[in-house]
Design a protein around this motif. Sequence first.
Motif, PDB file in Angstrom:
ATOM      1  N   ALA A 119       9.687  12.410   7.867  1.00  0.00           N
ATOM      2  CA  ALA A 119       8.488  11.581   8.028  1.00  0.00           C
ATOM      3  C   ALA A 119       7.702  11.513   6.722  1.00  0.00           C
ATOM      4  O   ALA A 119       7.181  10.458   6.345  1.00  0.00           O
ATOM      5  N   ARG A 135       9.309   9.051   4.399  1.00  0.00           N
ATOM      6  CA  ARG A 135       9.062   7.668   4.812  1.00  0.00           C
ATOM      7  C   ARG A 135       7.647   7.230   4.461  1.00  0.00           C
ATOM      8  O   ARG A 135       7.424   6.100   4.009  1.00  0.00           O
ATOM      9  N   ASP A 166       6.633   4.190   1.948  1.00  0.00           N
ATOM     10  CA  ASP A 166       5.834   3.062   2.427  1.00  0.00           C
ATOM     11  C   ASP A 166       4.522   2.888   1.663  1.00  0.00           C
ATOM     12  O   ASP A 166       3.935   1.807   1.685  1.00  0.00           O
ATOM     13  N   PRO A 182       5.080   7.835  10.881  1.00  0.00           N
ATOM     14  CA  PRO A 182       6.344   7.431  11.501  1.00  0.00           C
ATOM     15  C   PRO A 182       6.596   8.179  12.803  1.00  0.00           C
ATOM     16  O   PRO A 182       6.216   9.343  12.964  1.00  0.00           O
TER      17      PRO A 182
END
Length: 268
Positions: free
Chosen positions: A98, A101, A105, A236
Amino acid sequence: MSERQNTEEPRRPHPRAKGEPRFPDGPRPDPAGSHFERRIRSFQPRRSRVTQGQADALQRLWPKWGLDIDGQRKIDLAELFGNDKPVVLEIGFGMGEATARMAADDPDTNILAIDVHTPGQGNLLNLADQKGLSNIRVGNGDAIILLREMLQPDSLSGLRVYFPDPWPKKRHHKRRLIQPDFLTLAASRLRPGALLHCATDWEPYAEVMLEVLTAHPDFENTRPDGGYAPRPDFRPLTRFEGQGLDKGHVVHDLLFLRVPSSTTRSAT
């Protein structure tokens, strides 16, 4: 709730001389040593197998992207990351999927992610390397020592505490991280307007988090109704969290802002 499975074969240990570190160029087993007082800790170091890929990442990337939390110096976050982008502290990241990610992002935010789980540290370093994520630094050690001894006041733009150990037994509740004293310390390192984001799937702990945060004068709930928040898009949904939701587990997100204060609170 963090994703724990890995398809790599476990790394076969090689014989080490007595006192030889497990990873000579990697994280130290107890970076703060005995320099600070003994106290009840909110975490419990876990020993599990390290895969070959994780071990290689620890050896190769720790000198570049790793930070041992020894409490012996103040950190210049701009120097640590090589830029002046805002820094979010994440306490406890599991295997790091997570975290990677979120870093991918939002490349304009630096993430200082800390944990004491060696396989997770190696896995996150490996993910950062594979995905070319230069906005991640991996810390090894005690979050309290990091906040109290190594970070400057008002240096953080956010704090994330996702699925901390709920310590469900009543006699262990004193070990829970989200307590008034911790929030006072965290507030001293968060800039006004910084977001404190907690998430848990343990409902009794969620209720305590909401109560303690609501009562703390340095934080304000982002929800007008004073309750829990929907999971924001930037956090996430992990595979294991999804499996829990399929089984009827309820995940609570709490989003609170660090409010400006007219008086400076001292960190204890």
